[in-house]
Design an enzyme around this catalytic site. Structure first.
Site, PDB file in Angstrom:
ATOM      1  N   HIS A   1      42.804 -98.218 -17.887  1.00 12.06           N
ATOM      2  CA  HIS A   1      43.061 -97.356 -18.917  1.00 12.06           C
ATOM      3  C   HIS A   1      44.527 -96.960 -19.338  1.00 12.06           C
ATOM      4  CE1 HIS A   1      41.425 -93.206 -20.962  1.00 12.06           C
ATOM      5  NE2 HIS A   1      42.562 -93.747 -21.428  1.00 12.06           N
TER       6      HIS A   1
ATOM      7  N   HIS B   1      47.109 -97.040 -22.721  1.00 12.73           N
ATOM      8  CA  HIS B   1      47.536 -97.261 -24.172  1.00 12.73           C
ATOM      9  C   HIS B   1      48.855 -97.583 -24.205  1.00 12.73           C
ATOM     10  CE1 HIS B   1      44.091 -94.617 -25.447  1.00 12.73           C
ATOM     11  NE2 HIS B   1      44.278 -94.066 -24.128  1.00 12.73           N
TER      12      HIS B   1
ATOM     13  N   HIS C   1      36.396 -93.365 -25.140  1.00  4.86           N
ATOM     14  CA  HIS C   1      36.882 -92.006 -24.511  1.00  4.86           C
ATOM     15  C   HIS C   1      35.669 -91.213 -24.590  1.00  4.86           C
ATOM     16  CE1 HIS C   1      40.683 -93.863 -24.623  1.00  4.86           C
ATOM     17  NE2 HIS C   1      41.272 -92.847 -24.201  1.00  4.86           N
TER      18      HIS C   1
ATOM     19  N   GLU D   1      36.441 -86.104 -22.183  1.00  6.08           N
ATOM     20  CA  GLU D   1      38.028 -85.856 -21.735  1.00  6.08           C
ATOM     21  C   GLU D   1      38.104 -84.318 -22.127  1.00  6.08           C
ATOM     22  OE1 GLU D   1      40.980 -87.640 -24.127  1.00  6.08           O
ATOM     23  OE2 GLU D   1      42.497 -87.038 -22.936  1.00  6.08           O
TER      24      GLU D   1
ATOM     25  N   ASP E   1      46.810 -93.893 -18.448  1.00 12.45           N
ATOM     26  CA  ASP E   1      46.528 -93.404 -19.940  1.00 12.45           C
ATOM     27  C   ASP E   1      47.876 -93.664 -20.718  1.00 12.45           C
ATOM     28  OD1 ASP E   1      44.935 -92.307 -21.732  1.00 12.45           O
ATOM     29  OD2 ASP E   1      45.183 -90.296 -20.968  1.00 12.45           O
ATOM     30  N   ASP E   2      48.807 -92.739 -20.704  1.00  9.95           N
ATOM     31  CA  ASP E   2      50.077 -92.853 -21.422  1.00  9.95           C
ATOM     32  C   ASP E   2      51.221 -92.231 -20.603  1.00  9.95           C
ATOM     33  OD1 ASP E   2      48.794 -93.036 -24.475  1.00  9.95           O
ATOM     34  OD2 ASP E   2      47.736 -91.139 -23.467  1.00  9.95           O
TER      35      ASP E   2
END
Ligand code: ADE
Ligand code: ZN
Length: 333
Positions: free
Chosen positions: A20, A22, A200, A203, A281-282
């Protein structure tokens, strides 16, 4: 060496998979600044420090606004190559041997950047990652759920000639008020075209969005999924079907899903036997790549060596690698 040192040592050394991530969320402020100059794209910040100090988010939407603004500096194939290559160097550093990367084509095509420019830049860096470092990867194309379903079909159409590079489709962006059923037909078509599906869900959104992702979008994995513990029947179903949940602890803290890492429900999910693993994630926006996520979470939740080992094993078991490759890595943990 005490137990925590042993765990940190293990985390740093063990081969890991990330599921996961991005790619636009790995755009570090330094590269954002460099690309804004290279491409003469204005960003609302005067320095790298100013960018970093803007990273205080109160929820998912407040983050997404800055994240999409940041993506505006990405213009050429070289930019997407550089972005991806920087992430690959982080993988090398963290001993990530396999990574499954999301990209958001609509945040680029809506600005007039060609789909092919984006996918080819990312793919060239991933090929080099394999030849230089032996790192393997998959690419997952995400649809932006705050947009309508109709224009997503055009994006899906563009992806058809890149089936050799894109293994699946996902659903990201603003969750609340954009339920999975909005994209039922799109995902049906994607499946008919041979793409795997993920989404997603849970969340910030309710457990119903997890149910609907499973039942309507036929997803193989749920991204995040931390709200599942609000529904016992859902937990039972996720367990029975062995559905992976790609949890991102530092992201959840930065976006105020949990007040502090000590309150995160990852350990509860593990103890219930759910198939969870840790992801970043980011990372450029949330303060840490995979190893930092694992180490900080282990400290905050008092994870033991078995917990950490299960998290790493789950990352390979839940990947879209073939069974031989999975077993090969599982044998090295
Ligand atoms: N796009 C990038 N990061 C995201 C996240 N954490 N949730 C939803 N959409 C995203
Ligand atoms: Zn995400």
């Amino acid at each position: 060496m005490n137990n925590l040192d042993n765990i940190i040592n293990f985390i740093n050394k063990v081969p890991k998979a990330e599921l996961h991530l991005h790619i636009e969320g790995s755009l570090e402020p330094e590269l954002m600044f460099k690309l804004s100059k290279r491409n003469k794209v204005e960003i609302p910040f005067k320095s790298v420090e100013e960018i970093k100090s803007a990273y205080n988010f109160k929820n998912l939407d407040s983050f997404l606004k800055i994240y999409y603004e940041g993506s505006n500096v990405l213009i050429t194939e070289e930019d997407f190559f550089d972005l991806t290559w920087e992430y690959i160097l982080r993988c090398k550093n963290d001993n990530i041997v396999h990574t499954e990367i999301f990209f958001d084509p609509q945040s680029h095509t809506e600005r007039g950047i060609e789909f092919d420019v984006v996918i080819n830049g990312i793919n060239k860096a991933l090929k080099k990652a394999n030849s230089d470092f032996g790192i393997t990867s998959k690419i997952i194309m995400c649809f932006l759920r705050h947009l309508d379903e109709d224009p997503c079909f055009e994006v899906l159409n563009q992806a058809l000639k890149h089936k050799d590079k894109i293994i699946g489709v996902g659903l990201d962006s603003s969750e609340k008020g954009n339920p999975p059923q909005k994209f039922k037909k799109l995902f049906e078509t994607a499946i008919q075209e041979g793409f795997l599906t993920v989404a997603h869900a849970g969340e910030e959104g309710p457990p119903e969005y997890i149910w609907d992702s499973l039942n309507l979008l036929k997803v193989k994995r749920i991204d995040h999924g931390v709200q599942c513990l609000r529904d016992d029947k859902l937990v039972e179903t996720l367990k029975q079907k062995n559905i992976p949940l790609t949890v991102c602890p530092l992201s959840n803290i930065k976006l105020c899903v949990f007040e502090k890492l000590e309150n995160h429900n990852l350990k509860k999910m593990l103890d219930k036997g759910l198939r969870v693993m840790v992801n970043s994630d980011d990372p450029a926006y949330f303060g840490g790549y995979l190893n930092k996520n694992l180490i900080e979470t282990s400290k905050a939740l008092n994870l033991n060596m078995v917990d950490v080992r299960v998290l790493i094993e789950n990352s390979f078991k839940s990947s879209f690698l073939d069974e031989n490759s999975k077993n090969n890595w599982l044998g090295k943990i």
